[in-house]
Design a protein around this motif. Sequence first.
Motif, PDB file in Angstrom:
ATOM      1  N   GLY A 268     118.639  -0.886 122.733  1.00 61.14           N
ATOM      2  CA  GLY A 268     118.638  -1.024 121.187  1.00 61.14           C
ATOM      3  C   GLY A 268     118.152  -2.466 121.084  1.00 61.14           C
ATOM      4  O   GLY A 268     117.079  -2.890 120.329  1.00 61.14           O
TER       5      GLY A 268
ATOM      6  N   GLY B 259     117.424  -1.076 113.340  1.00 59.64           N
ATOM      7  CA  GLY B 259     116.345   0.064 114.066  1.00 59.64           C
ATOM      8  C   GLY B 259     116.725   0.130 115.309  1.00 59.64           C
ATOM      9  O   GLY B 259     116.433   1.231 115.768  1.00 59.64           O
TER      10      GLY B 259
ATOM     11  N   LEU C   6     119.749   2.389 116.266  1.00 58.23           N
ATOM     12  CA  LEU C   6     119.537   3.736 115.623  1.00 58.23           C
ATOM     13  C   LEU C   6     118.802   4.426 116.641  1.00 58.23           C
ATOM     14  O   LEU C   6     119.014   5.674 117.175  1.00 58.23           O
ATOM     15  CB  LEU C   6     118.974   3.707 114.212  1.00 58.23           C
ATOM     16  N   GLY C   7     117.567   3.955 117.094  1.00 59.92           N
ATOM     17  CA  GLY C   7     116.490   4.664 117.879  1.00 59.92           C
ATOM     18  C   GLY C   7     117.471   4.677 119.400  1.00 59.92           C
ATOM     19  O   GLY C   7     117.123   6.005 119.935  1.00 59.92           O
TER      20      GLY C   7
ATOM     21  N   ILE D 190     112.351  -1.548 110.659  1.00 60.04           N
ATOM     22  CA  ILE D 190     113.360  -0.634 111.176  1.00 60.04           C
ATOM     23  C   ILE D 190     112.611   0.536 111.987  1.00 60.04           C
ATOM     24  O   ILE D 190     113.353   0.722 113.184  1.00 60.04           O
ATOM     25  CB  ILE D 190     114.168  -0.117 109.906  1.00 60.04           C
TER      26      ILE D 190
ATOM     27  N   ALA E 275     113.095   0.744 116.169  1.00 58.95           N
ATOM     28  CA  ALA E 275     113.729   2.276 116.567  1.00 58.95           C
ATOM     29  C   ALA E 275     112.799   2.900 117.571  1.00 58.95           C
ATOM     30  O   ALA E 275     113.226   3.634 118.553  1.00 58.95           O
ATOM     31  CB  ALA E 275     114.015   3.062 115.252  1.00 58.95           C
TER      32      ALA E 275
ATOM     33  N   SER F 234     112.988   1.067 121.045  1.00 59.36           N
ATOM     34  CA  SER F 234     114.372   1.118 121.467  1.00 59.36           C
ATOM     35  C   SER F 234     114.425   2.663 122.370  1.00 59.36           C
ATOM     36  O   SER F 234     115.068   2.698 123.252  1.00 59.36           O
ATOM     37  CB  SER F 234     115.457   0.802 120.757  1.00 59.36           C
ATOM     38  N   ALA F 235     113.860   3.407 121.346  1.00 59.53           N
ATOM     39  CA  ALA F 235     114.119   4.818 121.942  1.00 59.53           C
ATOM     40  C   ALA F 235     113.143   5.074 123.161  1.00 59.53           C
ATOM     41  O   ALA F 235     113.726   5.907 124.072  1.00 59.53           O
ATOM     42  CB  ALA F 235     113.384   5.842 120.755  1.00 59.53           C
TER      43      ALA F 235
END
Length: 336
Positions: free
Chosen positions: A85, A111, A114-115, A317, A321, A324-325
């Motif tokens: 993240g 963001g 969350l990702g 955001i 996200a 990071s995902a």
Amino acid sequence: MEILFLVAVLTTAGFAFVNGFHDAGVTVGNAVRSRALSPRIALLMAGTFNFVGALMGQGVALTVAENTITLPHEPHRLLLVIVAGLGGAVAWGIVTYIAALPVSSTYTLVGGLLGAGLVYGAVADFSNVVVRLILPLLIAPVVVLVMSALVTLVVTRLAENAAPKPLFRNARAADAIVTGILALGHGVQDAQKSAAILMIAVLAYQGIDFVDGESTDVTWPVRLLIAAALALGTVTSGWRVMRTVAVRLVSLDPLKSVLANGVAATATLAAAFAVAVPVSIVYSVTAANVGTQFSGRRGVVRLRFLLPIVATALLAIPVPALLSAGFAWILLVAGV
């Protein structure tokens, strides 16, 4: 586990460093632009006040920790969420700095978590995220812009018969003081966000479950590490983003500079201490600068610079996200 924890600590400290490096030019940019402070003195002062502000309170830290996502309870997966993240958040911070565009570290932090969190099965209470985090971040710049326009209107009317030289001299002196207060607010706001995440990583490493904020008091070693990283990023900062916000975007004289900084500092500290919600120091200063242009003489807002800033804010955001995902998916596939 020990290596992963060390990587999580370094990633969080790196995020704080990039935060200071990215935002410092905006924090002191108006004062440097108006010649209230020299660049070297401005950055040293900002670094000092960032460090002090980072050690003050933890209300924003608890808000971020409790309202972003429900992190995985398994320590290994939780640390992976933090690494991926904040890795995505750091990457977007570097890209936007190279592009000379301001971006909110809080947007990128939310963001990024969350990702990465959703890849690892974390649960996000989106209504809580929207109400406690995203709405304040979206509303604050609008409020600051309106406040800045009103304050500028009143002050310029009161000072319209004043001699320019003494008026601007006094404005520069006041701006030097207000810039210190703004840097203090930057430390209070931004360091607490990083400290919250690092404290969660420490609790995970110690095998302590994070439940409803009961164990989230941020310890002094965590505060000091984040404060040092933020301050170091500040004192080594460059001026790419500052030129966009304080030079290219608007036309500032010393009076408008101090008024914009004063409104941004007031909003930042009020959000931190009165309601304990995160706001973006970068967008507060940017909005305050724009607000000053609607009153007084020679006001101008250059859309060719404003529109990319707004676009970056809207992407601040979702892009971290996605980054990071992607990082989290790579770690998951690699079996880390």
